[in-house]
Design a protein around this motif. Sequence first.
Motif, short mmCIF file in Angstrom:
data_model
loop_
_atom_site.label_atom_id
_atom_site.label_comp_id
_atom_site.label_asym_id
_atom_site.label_seq_id
_atom_site.Cartn_x
_atom_site.Cartn_y
_atom_site.Cartn_z
N UNK A 51 39.63 48.22 32.58
CA UNK A 51 39.61 47.00 31.90
C UNK A 51 38.16 46.48 31.70
N UNK A 52 37.09 46.83 32.37
CA UNK A 52 35.90 46.36 31.78
C UNK A 52 35.16 46.61 30.62
N UNK A 53 34.99 45.89 29.78
CA UNK A 53 34.69 46.01 28.48
C UNK A 53 33.28 46.16 28.19
N UNK B 52 39.76 41.65 34.77
CA UNK B 52 40.03 43.11 35.07
C UNK B 52 40.16 43.33 36.54
N UNK B 53 41.39 44.31 36.44
CA UNK B 53 41.74 44.93 37.95
C UNK B 53 41.43 46.14 38.12
N UNK C 52 30.01 41.31 36.28
CA UNK C 52 29.71 41.75 37.28
C UNK C 52 30.34 41.36 38.74
N UNK C 53 30.95 40.14 38.75
CA UNK C 53 31.68 39.84 40.18
C UNK C 53 33.35 40.63 39.93
N UNK C 54 33.49 40.86 38.74
CA UNK C 54 34.85 41.60 38.45
C UNK C 54 34.56 42.99 38.87
N UNK C 55 33.51 43.64 38.60
CA UNK C 55 33.29 44.94 39.09
C UNK C 55 32.96 44.83 40.56
N UNK D 139 43.35 41.95 48.46
CA UNK D 139 42.13 41.76 47.94
C UNK D 139 42.16 40.85 46.75
N UNK D 140 43.15 41.25 45.92
CA UNK D 140 43.49 40.56 44.51
C UNK D 140 43.83 39.26 44.77
#
Length: 576
Positions: A17-19, A12-13, A51-54, A82-83
Motif C-alpha cells: 500500500x506504500x505509494x 497503509x497496512x 516513514x511512520x507508516x513503513x 499493533x494496528x
Amino acid sequence: MGYQALYRVWRPQVFADLVGQELITKTLKNALMTNQTTHAYLFTGPRGTGKTSAAKIFAKAINCRNQKNGEPCNECETCLAITAGRLNDVIEIDAASNNGVEEIRDIRDKAKYAPTQADYKVYIIDEVHMLSTGAFNALLKTLEEPPANVVFILATTEPHKIPTTIISRTQRFDFRRITPQAILQRMRYILDQKELSYDDKALKIIAKAAEGGMRDALSILDQVLSFGDNTVTLENALMVTGSVTRANLTKYLQQVVEKDTSGALATVHEILEDGKDATRLVEDLINYCRDLLLYQQAPQIVEESELGLLDETLKTFASEVEAERLYQMIDVLNQQQENMRFTVHQSIYLEVLTVKLSRLNVMPQASSVSMINDPATDAKVTQLQQQLQALEQSLAELKANNSTTKERPTAKKVQPARKNSVSSELKLNYNKIYDVLAKASKEDLRQLGQVWGDLMNMLNVTQRAIMRVAKPVAASAEGVVIGFEYDILCQRALENIELQDVLGNGLSRLLGHAPELVFIPASRWGEIRSQYLSKHDPRKKEAPKEEVKPLKEAEPALVAKAKELFGPELVKVKND
C-alpha cells in the motif's frame, strides 16, 4: 467512533500500500523473508511520504508469525494489537515532546527486558532530530551494544541534524517525494472504493498542490469533499488549494507581455477578490513561466509533469513569448516572492510586481535580423571598428619603440591608486559611526554574530552575493557597523535601499529590535576606530590637562629678592 480523516482511514497496512517507495519496500521485505534484519533503521524524507507508516508495517511484519513474502497478515492477534496501538512491545515516541536525557535513559533501561507478548520489542522514535545532545549520547550507547530482540526505527525529516555517530550505526532509507501520477492514482482508488463522484481535473490540481506528500494530498481531498458535500469538482479544488486557473494566469501574463499595465492590475484585483492567496498566485506564476520555458525546449516533460492539463492557449502563448523575457520574469517573480515573506501588505507588492513585469525590456540578440538591418546600429559598429583599428596601430608603434619597457614600471605604480578610487569616493557618515561606537559592547556584537547566518538566509541570491564578503565589526543596541572587504560592494549596499530594508526587517525578527545599519569599507575600519579613540577616549583627554597644569606657582616678590641676594641654592621655602 466519529468521522476519521482520510489519511488515517487509508493509512497503509502492508508494504504494497506504500505509494512511490517501491525500492524501500522491496528491500525491507527481502530482509524480513531472509531473516537479515538489523537492530536499527533510519527513515528520512519529506513529510507525508510514508516513514511512520513503513515503521509500523515493519513492526507488524517482524512480529507476525503468519508472515507471507515479507508482508504481515493483519489478521493475527499481534498484527491487530499493533494496528490498534495497544501492544506494549511496540512503543512509538514523539521526540519533539520527549527529547530529554531522562526519557532516552528510561528507554535504554527498559530495552534490557525481554518482550512480553511479541518476538521483538520495537521502538519507533519520530522526529528524532529533535533530541538534545545529551539524549543522543544516551541513545548512542544503546545502539552500540543493542540488546537481543530489540529494534530501533528512527524517523526524521531533517537528517542533517542527526549526529553522524548515530547515522553510522543504522541502516538508512531515504523516502522520496511521491510523484503526482502516483498520488493521482491513489486518490482515484480511494474515491472509487468510497463510490464518490469526482472531476479528474480536480484530482490533478490536488496532486500538484500536495508537492509530493500523500498525507497532504488526502488532507486536501478531505477538505474538498467536505466543502462540496462529498463531490470533488474543479472549482472546489481551486478554492481549497488557493490555486489560480490557467485561464487567469494566461490572461495576466499576456497583458504583462503586451505592456497593458492597467489591464494586468485589474486582473490581479479580480483574482484577489475571488479569495485567492497572494503568495500562492506568485508561486503559480513562477510555475506557469517555467512550463512556458520548458515547453519551448521539451514539450514532453511539461506534458508529464502537468498530468495532461495543458491547453491550446498555453501552447500558443509559448510560441509567442521570448525565452529571454521569461528568464527576466522568473527572476523578478522570485525576488518579489522573497520580499512578500516579510510584509503584511501583500496586495501592494503584487501591484508593484505587475508594474515591474510590464516594464521589462528584452534585449535583442546580436544575431537577430532587426539588429543587423538597423542603420543606427551599423553606424555604431563602423565607429567601433575604426577605433579598434586606431588602437591596434598605436599598440604596434609602442611595441616597436624600445622605450616602452622603461615606461612599464610607471604604469604599475599608478595601478594601486585606482584600487582606492572607489573608497575615496565613498561618503561615510562619521557621526553615525561614532554614535554606534559610543554605545558598542562585545555582548551586542556576540548576539549579532549568533543570528548573522539566519539573517543571510533571509536574503535572495543577489543580496547574498553583496553581503557574502561583509561582517559586523561593531554593534550596540541601537546600531550596527558592517565592514565590506570590497569597496565596490560597500558602495552597492549603500545605494541598495531594498537590501537595507530586508536587513532591517530580518534583524527586527531575530533580535526583537531594528538597529540602524552603517556600511563602511573594511580597509578603513582600523583608521576610523583609531580616530574615534583619539577623539573620545577619556584617558587621552586627561593627559593634556596634566601637561598644561603648571608645576610651580608664581613666586612671591620676597622669595625672589632672597634668591637674588643669597643665591637659589641657599634659599628654602616652607609652607606654614
